[in-house]
Write a protein that holds these residues in place. Structure first.
Motif, PDB file in Angstrom:
ATOM      1  N   GLU A   1      -0.561  32.875-125.254  1.00 18.70           N
ATOM      2  CA  GLU A   1      -0.532  32.172-124.370  1.00 18.70           C
ATOM      3  C   GLU A   1      -2.003  31.747-123.710  1.00 18.70           C
ATOM      4  O   GLU A   1      -2.303  30.601-123.540  1.00 18.70           O
ATOM      5  N   TYR A   2      -2.888  32.646-123.735  1.00 21.85           N
ATOM      6  CA  TYR A   2      -4.126  32.629-123.466  1.00 21.85           C
ATOM      7  C   TYR A   2      -4.986  31.621-124.544  1.00 21.85           C
ATOM      8  O   TYR A   2      -5.593  30.628-123.969  1.00 21.85           O
ATOM      9  N   ASP A   3      -4.826  31.709-125.653  1.00 23.60           N
ATOM     10  CA  ASP A   3      -5.483  30.837-126.758  1.00 23.60           C
ATOM     11  C   ASP A   3      -4.853  29.341-126.631  1.00 23.60           C
ATOM     12  O   ASP A   3      -5.825  28.670-126.645  1.00 23.60           O
TER      13      ASP A   3
ATOM     14  N   ALA B   1      -7.845  34.221-116.072  1.00 22.60           N
ATOM     15  CA  ALA B   1      -7.190  35.157-114.995  1.00 22.60           C
ATOM     16  C   ALA B   1      -5.674  35.277-115.486  1.00 22.60           C
ATOM     17  O   ALA B   1      -5.207  36.469-115.271  1.00 22.60           O
ATOM     18  N   MET B   2      -5.140  34.362-115.999  1.00 22.64           N
ATOM     19  CA  MET B   2      -3.553  34.550-116.252  1.00 22.64           C
ATOM     20  C   MET B   2      -3.408  35.575-117.524  1.00 22.64           C
ATOM     21  O   MET B   2      -2.623  36.617-117.471  1.00 22.64           O
ATOM     22  N   HIS B   3      -4.603  35.692-118.207  1.00 24.75           N
ATOM     23  CA  HIS B   3      -4.600  36.393-119.573  1.00 24.75           C
ATOM     24  C   HIS B   3      -4.998  37.960-119.123  1.00 24.75           C
ATOM     25  O   HIS B   3      -4.159  38.757-119.695  1.00 24.75           O
ATOM     26  N   VAL B   4      -5.839  38.067-118.125  1.00 21.41           N
ATOM     27  CA  VAL B   4      -6.148  39.227-117.420  1.00 21.41           C
ATOM     28  C   VAL B   4      -4.837  39.832-116.877  1.00 21.41           C
ATOM     29  O   VAL B   4      -4.486  41.165-116.985  1.00 21.41           O
TER      30      VAL B   4
ATOM     31  N   ARG C   1      -7.672  40.985-109.647  1.00 21.49           N
ATOM     32  CA  ARG C   1      -8.372  40.243-108.279  1.00 21.49           C
ATOM     33  C   ARG C   1      -9.726  39.683-108.784  1.00 21.49           C
ATOM     34  O   ARG C   1     -10.026  38.718-108.332  1.00 21.49           O
ATOM     35  N   GLU C   2     -10.514  40.278-109.405  1.00 22.97           N
ATOM     36  CA  GLU C   2     -11.721  39.924-109.978  1.00 22.97           C
ATOM     37  C   GLU C   2     -11.615  38.416-110.877  1.00 22.97           C
ATOM     38  O   GLU C   2     -12.460  37.639-110.686  1.00 22.97           O
ATOM     39  N   ALA C   3     -10.604  38.527-111.534  1.00 24.89           N
ATOM     40  CA  ALA C   3     -10.397  37.325-112.508  1.00 24.89           C
ATOM     41  C   ALA C   3      -9.965  36.088-111.790  1.00 24.89           C
ATOM     42  O   ALA C   3     -10.476  35.032-112.065  1.00 24.89           O
ATOM     43  N   ASP C   4      -8.850  36.545-110.790  1.00 26.74           N
ATOM     44  CA  ASP C   4      -8.518  35.514-109.466  1.00 26.74           C
ATOM     45  C   ASP C   4      -9.705  34.676-108.701  1.00 26.74           C
ATOM     46  O   ASP C   4      -9.874  33.850-108.444  1.00 26.74           O
TER      47      ASP C   4
END
Length: 188
Positions: free
Chosen positions: A94-96, A119-122, A156-159
């Motif tokens: 999905e990330y790719d 962020a979705m990947h994390v 939270r960090e990725a968001d």
């Protein structure tokens, strides 16, 4: 007459429990061949496309193959490690694709798209890690709590990074207010 419902129930139970048993090597080989054929067909559909649409199509085909192979491995040997690998393969695929779709954009829009994809990947990877720790029979509640806390921190960090990137499109007081709001919202 009471024998028929019992036989029907036994047949149904045998039919539905078939997935519980590991696959034979012949079944695995047949399934691999099917996966390869599906990948080739999906890749062939991408050939007439141009530009980034072709790249996205190829990423989708490759992702579907990776997911199918991880699923096959999990069905052949249903261990927690293989279930985790399957969840990771889904997240990576999905990330790719999401990252490749970002190539259509430019400037800040592209940067925001990439940060949101990350962020979705994390989130997906951290959810898989929490599930893996939770499923271990030897894990104690503190291990699960630590995994959840770590996952929440990384998510939270990725968001926050994605929200901060969205603020970069703004200027002056609006940008400052946006960054402040993002810091407050994501505890930074």
């Amino acid at each position: 007459m009471k024998l028929q419902p019992t036989i029907a129930a036994l047949c149904a139970a045998a039919f539905f429990s078939g997935g519980v048993f590991a696959m034979t090597s012949a079944e695995q080989k047949t399934e691999k061949t099917r996966i390869e054929a599906e990948h080739k067909a999906a890749s062939d559909q991408c050939k007439p496309m141009k530009g980034n649409a072709k790249d996205v199509c190829n990423k989708q085909a490759d992702g579907q193959k990776k997911i199918a192979m991880a699923d096959l491995k999990h069905r052949a040997e249903p261990t927690e490690a293989h279930r985790h690998d399957l969840a990771k393969a889904k997240a990576d695929a999905e990330y790719d694709v999401a990252k490749e779709k970002c190539d259509d954009a430019t400037g800040n829009t592209k940067d925001v798209c990439q940060k949101e994809a990350k962020a979705m990947h994390v989130k997906a990877l951290e959810a898989a890690k929490v599930a893996e720790v939770s499923a271990k029979p030897s894990s104690n509640p503190s291990d699960v709590a630590d995994a959840r806390k770590d996952a929440a921190d990384k998510t939270r960090e990725a968001d926050y990074k994605a929200a901060k990137e969205r603020c970069d499109a703004m200027a002056g007081d609006a940008k400052d207010a946006c960054v402040t709001d993002a810091k407050r919202k994501f505890g930074q």
